[in-house]
Design a protein around this motif. Sequence first.
Motif, PDB file in Angstrom:
ATOM      1  N   LEU A 146      18.647  37.158 -42.201  1.00  0.00           N
ATOM      2  CA  LEU A 146      18.888  36.914 -43.613  1.00  0.00           C
ATOM      3  C   LEU A 146      20.305  37.370 -43.944  1.00  0.00           C
ATOM      4  CD1 LEU A 146      15.579  38.444 -45.053  1.00  0.00           C
ATOM      5  CD2 LEU A 146      15.946  36.122 -44.190  1.00  0.00           C
ATOM      6  N   ASP A 149      24.602  36.327 -50.200  1.00  0.00           N
ATOM      7  CA  ASP A 149      25.462  35.180 -50.499  1.00  0.00           C
ATOM      8  C   ASP A 149      26.951  35.512 -50.448  1.00  0.00           C
ATOM      9  OD1 ASP A 149      25.508  36.713 -52.805  1.00  0.00           O
ATOM     10  OD2 ASP A 149      24.521  35.210 -54.058  1.00  0.00           O
ATOM     11  N   GLN A 195      26.535  30.635 -45.993  1.00  0.00           N
ATOM     12  CA  GLN A 195      25.957  29.299 -46.124  1.00  0.00           C
ATOM     13  C   GLN A 195      26.330  28.422 -44.937  1.00  0.00           C
ATOM     14  OE1 GLN A 195      23.680  28.388 -48.473  1.00  0.00           O
ATOM     15  NE2 GLN A 195      23.467  26.616 -47.148  1.00  0.00           N
ATOM     16  N   ARG A 198      24.277  29.401 -42.030  1.00  0.00           N
ATOM     17  CA  ARG A 198      22.938  28.808 -42.136  1.00  0.00           C
ATOM     18  C   ARG A 198      22.962  27.354 -41.677  1.00  0.00           C
ATOM     19  NH1 ARG A 198      20.081  25.854 -45.897  1.00  0.00           N
ATOM     20  NH2 ARG A 198      17.819  26.221 -45.928  1.00  0.00           N
ATOM     21  N   ASN A 204      19.002  32.226 -41.149  1.00  0.00           N
ATOM     22  CA  ASN A 204      17.813  31.528 -41.626  1.00  0.00           C
ATOM     23  C   ASN A 204      17.771  31.333 -43.134  1.00  0.00           C
ATOM     24  OD1 ASN A 204      16.544  33.477 -39.136  1.00  0.00           O
ATOM     25  ND2 ASN A 204      16.285  31.271 -39.006  1.00  0.00           N
ATOM     26  N   GLU A 205      18.151  32.384 -43.882  1.00  0.00           N
ATOM     27  CA  GLU A 205      18.108  32.300 -45.338  1.00  0.00           C
ATOM     28  C   GLU A 205      19.327  33.012 -45.917  1.00  0.00           C
ATOM     29  OE1 GLU A 205      14.501  33.660 -47.165  1.00  0.00           O
ATOM     30  OE2 GLU A 205      13.210  32.836 -45.595  1.00  0.00           O
ATOM     31  N   LEU A 207      20.531  34.654 -49.585  1.00  0.00           N
ATOM     32  CA  LEU A 207      19.975  35.077 -50.866  1.00  0.00           C
ATOM     33  C   LEU A 207      20.984  35.904 -51.645  1.00  0.00           C
ATOM     34  CD1 LEU A 207      17.464  35.756 -48.488  1.00  0.00           C
ATOM     35  CD2 LEU A 207      16.256  35.464 -50.634  1.00  0.00           C
ATOM     36  N   ARG A 215      13.514  40.502 -49.708  1.00  0.00           N
ATOM     37  CA  ARG A 215      12.960  39.361 -48.955  1.00  0.00           C
ATOM     38  C   ARG A 215      12.592  39.784 -47.534  1.00  0.00           C
ATOM     39  NH1 ARG A 215       9.763  35.208 -48.143  1.00  0.00           N
ATOM     40  NH2 ARG A 215      10.695  33.530 -46.902  1.00  0.00           N
TER      41      ARG A 215
END
Length: 284
Positions: A146, A149, A195, A198, A204-205, A207, A215
Motif C-alpha cells: 500500500l 498518495d 499511482q 500501481r 496494490n493500492e 490511499l 487500510r
Amino acid sequence: MVKRTRYEDYKDRYPNYDFELSEDGILLMRCHTGGGSLVWDWKSHDDMADAFADIAGDREIKLLIHTGTGANYNADWGLKPDGTLPDPPIYDAMPGLRGLHKLDEKAWYNRQLQQNVLEVDVPMISVVNGPCNIHSEVPLMGDIVLASDDAYFQDVSHFPRGQVPGDGQHVIWSFLVGHNRARYFLLTGKKLSAQEAREWGAVNEVLPKDQVLDRAWELARELIKRPPMVLRYTRQLFTQNLKRAYLEELGHGLARETYAQQEFFPFGGGMEPLDRAWNDKPWS
C-alpha cells in the motif's frame, strides 16, 4: 539462517524500529528516528537486517505490517544543514584499497537484510507512507503493498550518483515490473509516483496519507482469520520464486556494486544526481 525468537526478545532491541504486537497476533514494525521519519544511516541499515531476522524467527506472530513514520518512508539520509552528506570516516583496511573492508561489510549486511525479509514466514503488508528513494526493495517484498498518495519510488543512491544499481534494486524491479521498465527506472533515477507504481504493478493500492495504515490493519484483520499454517505456507508459496530470483541475481549485483565503489568512494552528492566528475576525488 534465522533462529527462534519471541516478541519479548526483540521488542525493545532497536532504536530505529518500534514493534507493537496486537492481541490477535499482528506485528506492527514502524521505522523511525527519534519518533520522526527514519534517518537512513549505516546503523539503521545494519539493524534492519537484524530486526528482520528476529521477526522471521518469531513463530508466534500471524502477520507483519511494515511501515515508516512521518513525512517519508525512507528518504532521509542524515544530511548536514547545507544539504550534503556527513563527512565519511576514513578507512585504511588495506593499503591502496581504502574502505574495501567496510564496503564488504556493508554488502554482507545488505545480503542479510534482503534474505531475512524473504525469511519472514507470515504474510507481510508494506505501507509506504511517503517518499522512498533508497532500498525500496524492502517494502516491495511485501505480499501486499500500500502507498500513500504523496509517496514515490526512486533509486537515487546508485546509478544517478555514480554507482552500480545493486542493493537488490536490480532484482526486485525487474521481477515486479519487467526488465525494460526496470532498466529505465534505474538508469534515469526516475521519480515514480505511487499511482504510476500501481499502474506498473509494483503497488496494490494508493490511499490518502491518513488512511493508508488503517487500510493495512483492515486487510490484516481479514487475512488472519485463516489458520496459522495456512498463513505461513501461503507466504512461503508466494516468496519461492522471489527467493530464486534473489539467489541467482543478488550476489553478483552486490559484487559489481562493491567492486565499482572502489573507484568512487565515498559517494557523490547528497540526494541529487552526480555533482562532480567521477574521478574528482578531493579526499585522495
